[in-house]
Design a protein around this motif. Structure first.
Motif, mmCIF file in Angstrom:
data_model
loop_
_atom_site.group_PDB
_atom_site.id
_atom_site.type_symbol
_atom_site.label_atom_id
_atom_site.label_comp_id
_atom_site.label_asym_id
_atom_site.label_seq_id
_atom_site.Cartn_x
_atom_site.Cartn_y
_atom_site.Cartn_z
ATOM 1 N N ALA A 117 -30.245 -53.106 47.792
ATOM 2 C CA ALA A 117 -31.218 -52.482 46.943
ATOM 3 C C ALA A 117 -31.577 -53.662 45.920
ATOM 4 N N THR A 118 -30.680 -54.511 45.736
ATOM 5 C CA THR A 118 -30.835 -55.838 44.707
ATOM 6 C C THR A 118 -30.464 -56.916 45.116
ATOM 7 N N PRO A 119 -31.168 -58.096 45.166
ATOM 8 C CA PRO A 119 -30.348 -59.447 45.264
ATOM 9 C C PRO A 119 -29.577 -59.706 44.276
ATOM 10 N N GLN A 120 -29.403 -59.109 43.237
ATOM 11 C CA GLN A 120 -28.455 -59.174 42.022
ATOM 12 C C GLN A 120 -27.245 -58.308 42.133
ATOM 13 N N HIS A 121 -26.895 -57.791 43.370
ATOM 14 C CA HIS A 121 -26.035 -56.941 43.648
ATOM 15 C C HIS A 121 -24.342 -57.312 43.307
ATOM 16 N N GLU A 122 -24.261 -58.633 43.088
ATOM 17 C CA GLU A 122 -22.894 -59.147 42.843
ATOM 18 C C GLU A 122 -22.665 -59.093 41.223
ATOM 19 N N ARG A 123 -23.880 -58.700 40.432
ATOM 20 C CA ARG A 123 -23.687 -58.375 38.962
ATOM 21 C C ARG A 123 -23.043 -56.863 38.816
ATOM 22 N N VAL A 124 -22.964 -56.119 39.758
ATOM 23 C CA VAL A 124 -22.611 -54.783 39.701
ATOM 24 C C VAL A 124 -21.052 -54.592 39.898
ATOM 25 N N ALA A 125 -20.190 -54.272 38.898
ATOM 26 C CA ALA A 125 -19.004 -53.975 39.153
ATOM 27 C C ALA A 125 -18.650 -52.559 39.751
ATOM 28 N N ILE A 126 -17.991 -52.449 40.863
ATOM 29 C CA ILE A 126 -17.439 -51.057 41.538
ATOM 30 C C ILE A 126 -16.076 -50.806 41.149
ATOM 31 N N VAL A 141 -18.800 -49.805 51.730
ATOM 32 C CA VAL A 141 -20.081 -49.116 51.871
ATOM 33 C C VAL A 141 -21.061 -49.022 50.513
ATOM 34 N N LEU A 142 -20.445 -49.084 49.528
ATOM 35 C CA LEU A 142 -21.229 -48.939 48.168
ATOM 36 C C LEU A 142 -21.695 -50.420 48.134
ATOM 37 N N MET A 155 -20.052 -59.282 43.570
ATOM 38 C CA MET A 155 -18.934 -58.662 42.769
ATOM 39 C C MET A 155 -18.524 -59.230 41.499
ATOM 40 N N SER A 156 -18.101 -58.839 40.639
ATOM 41 C CA SER A 156 -17.971 -59.331 39.349
ATOM 42 C C SER A 156 -17.151 -60.333 39.216
ATOM 43 N N THR A 157 -17.107 -61.346 38.399
ATOM 44 C CA THR A 157 -16.142 -62.499 38.364
ATOM 45 C C THR A 157 -14.788 -62.083 37.732
ATOM 46 N N SER A 158 -14.947 -61.011 36.690
ATOM 47 C CA SER A 158 -13.711 -60.505 35.986
ATOM 48 C C SER A 158 -13.748 -59.137 36.255
ATOM 49 N N LYS A 159 -12.373 -58.633 36.325
ATOM 50 C CA LYS A 159 -12.042 -57.364 36.270
ATOM 51 C C LYS A 159 -12.501 -56.492 35.253
ATOM 52 N N LEU A 160 -13.109 -55.284 35.466
ATOM 53 C CA LEU A 160 -13.473 -54.362 34.439
ATOM 54 C C LEU A 160 -12.517 -52.800 34.395
ATOM 55 N N ILE A 161 -11.813 -52.689 33.366
ATOM 56 C CA ILE A 161 -11.104 -51.593 33.180
ATOM 57 C C ILE A 161 -11.533 -50.739 32.037
ATOM 58 N N VAL A 162 -11.900 -49.447 32.430
ATOM 59 C CA VAL A 162 -12.423 -48.715 31.493
ATOM 60 C C VAL A 162 -11.748 -47.198 31.287
ATOM 61 N N GLU A 184 -34.209 -43.804 41.184
ATOM 62 C CA GLU A 184 -34.916 -43.678 39.864
ATOM 63 C C GLU A 184 -34.858 -44.769 38.970
ATOM 64 N N ASN A 185 -33.955 -45.722 39.193
ATOM 65 C CA ASN A 185 -33.699 -46.953 38.374
ATOM 66 C C ASN A 185 -33.626 -48.171 39.363
ATOM 67 N N GLY A 186 -34.532 -48.289 40.330
ATOM 68 C CA GLY A 186 -34.369 -49.555 41.315
ATOM 69 C C GLY A 186 -34.714 -50.807 40.534
ATOM 70 N N HIS A 187 -35.356 -50.703 39.451
ATOM 71 C CA HIS A 187 -36.080 -52.022 38.954
ATOM 72 C C HIS A 187 -35.026 -52.749 38.136
ATOM 73 N N CYS A 188 -33.796 -51.821 37.585
ATOM 74 C CA CYS A 188 -32.764 -52.405 36.800
ATOM 75 C C CYS A 188 -31.684 -51.901 37.240
ATOM 76 N N ILE A 189 -31.308 -51.802 38.746
ATOM 77 C CA ILE A 189 -30.262 -51.211 38.984
ATOM 78 C C ILE A 189 -28.706 -52.327 39.067
ATOM 79 N N SER A 190 -29.166 -53.579 38.995
ATOM 80 C CA SER A 190 -28.157 -54.609 38.617
ATOM 81 C C SER A 190 -27.390 -54.527 37.259
#
Length: 257
Positions: free
Chosen positions: A196-205, A188-189, A1-8, A153-159
Motif C-alpha cells: 500500500a505504501t513505500p513508507q510501510h516501515e514507518r507503521v508500527a504493528i 501478513v499485515l 518496521m519502526s526503529t523503536s518499540k511502541l507500548i500503548v 479510505e486513507n491510502g494517501h496517508c496510511i503510513s
C-alpha cells in the motif's frame, strides 16, 4: 518496521481520579531506563487529569475512540478536534469491543481513522479474528479485509497510522497467541502495508492479545512485532513498567529490527 518499540496502555473502562494519579505516579517513579515510545489511552472524562499528570514526561496521551463526524448534532460523540484540544497523540479505532458491542463496521473504523488523521492524531487501527474465524482458517482474510478498508479510505496517508493485531479470542481471556502465531499474522499485515505504501516501515504493528510480563519478551522478539497494546497489565504499575523495560531491552539488543 519502526526503529523503536511502541507500548500503548488501554485502560478500557477503568480508572478514577485517585487511582489514576497513584498509577501514573508509580509509573513515573519507576521509569528508569525506558527506551521505547509509550502511550496511555484513557477514558474521555480523565483526559484533562491525565494530560496534566503526563506533562513533562515522554508518555503520550491517547483516547479510546473518536467520532466519524467532525462536528454537529451528535449527542454523546467526541470529535477529533476536541481530542486535539487536550493534546491527544494516539486514538484507538476499531477495537474489537467497539466492533462487537457497538456494531462498528469496517467503514466506520476507516472513517474514524480519517477523522483522527485530519486532526493530527495517530489512529491505532485494531484488527483481529474471532476463535471461530481462526478455527475456520479465515484469520488472514479477516485481518486483511479489516485493514484494507482503512487503506482504501486513507491510502494517501496510511503510513501515518499504527496497526494493532488483537486476536479476539485472546483478549481478556488469559489465552495468548504464541509468538509464532503472532508473527505469522504480523507478517501478513506487513506485506499488505508494503503493497500500500513505500513508507510501510514507518507503521508500527502492535500485538494486542493479553500481552503480559510473562510473554512480552518472546512476543516482542518477533521480527514484525513492533510493540504492544496492553490491557489488564497496564493497570498495574509494576507489570506495565516490566513490559516497558522488556521492550526497551529488545530495542537495544536489536537496534536494526
Amino acid at each position: 518496521m519502526s526503529t523503536s518499540k511502541l507500548i500503548v496502555a488501554n485502560w478500557k473502562m477503568n480508572g478514577g481520579l485517585s487511582a489514576n494519579q497513584l498509577l501514573l505516579d508509580d509509573i513515573k517513579a519507576g521509569w528508569g531506563a525506558v527506551h521505547c515510545r509509550v502511550g496511555v489511552c484513557v477514558p474521555y472524562p480523565y483526559l484533562t487529569q491525565v494530560q496534566l499528570l503526563l506533562a513533562g514526561t515522554p508518555i503520550a496521551l491517547g483516547a479510546q475512540d473518536v467520532s466519524i463526524h467532525a462536528t454537529g448534532a451528535y449527542t454523546g460523540e467526541v470529535s477529533g478536534s476536541m481530542l486535539r484540544d487536550f493534546g491527544v497523540r494516539y486514538c484507538l479505532v476499531g477495537h474489537s469491543e467497539r466492533r462487537q458491542y457497538h456494531r462498528e463496521s469496517e467503514v466506520d473504523v476507516a472513517l474514524k481513522a480519517r477523522q483522527a488523521l485530519a486532526c493530527g492524531i495517530t489512529p491505532i487501527v485494531c484488527v483481529g479474528e474471532t476463535l471461530a474465524q481462526r478455527e475456520a482458517g479465515e484469520t488472514d482474510s479477516v485481518v486483511k479485509r479489516q485493514l484494507a478498508a482503512v487503506i482504501h479510505e486513507n491510502g494517501h496517508c496510511i503510513s501515518e497510522i499504527v496497526v494493532a493485531y488483537e486476536p479476539v479470542w485472546a483478549i481478556g481471556t488469559g489465552r495468548t497467541a504464541t509468538p509464532d502465531q503472532a508473527q505469522a499474522v504480523h507478517a501478513v499485515l506487513r506485506a499488505q502495508l508494503k503493497a500500500a505504501t513505500p513508507q510501510h516501515e514507518r507503521v508500527a504493528i502492535l500485538y494486542g492479545g493479553s500481552m503480559n510480563t510473562g510473554n512480552a519478551a518472546d512476543l516482542l522478539s518477533q521480527p514484525d512485532v513492533d510493540g504492544g497494546l496492553i490491557g489488564g497489565a497496564s493497570l498495574k504499575a509494576n507489570d506495565f513498567l516490566e513490559i516497558l523495560h522488556k521492550a526497551s531491552h529488545e530495542a537495544l539488543a536489536n537496534p536494526m529490527k
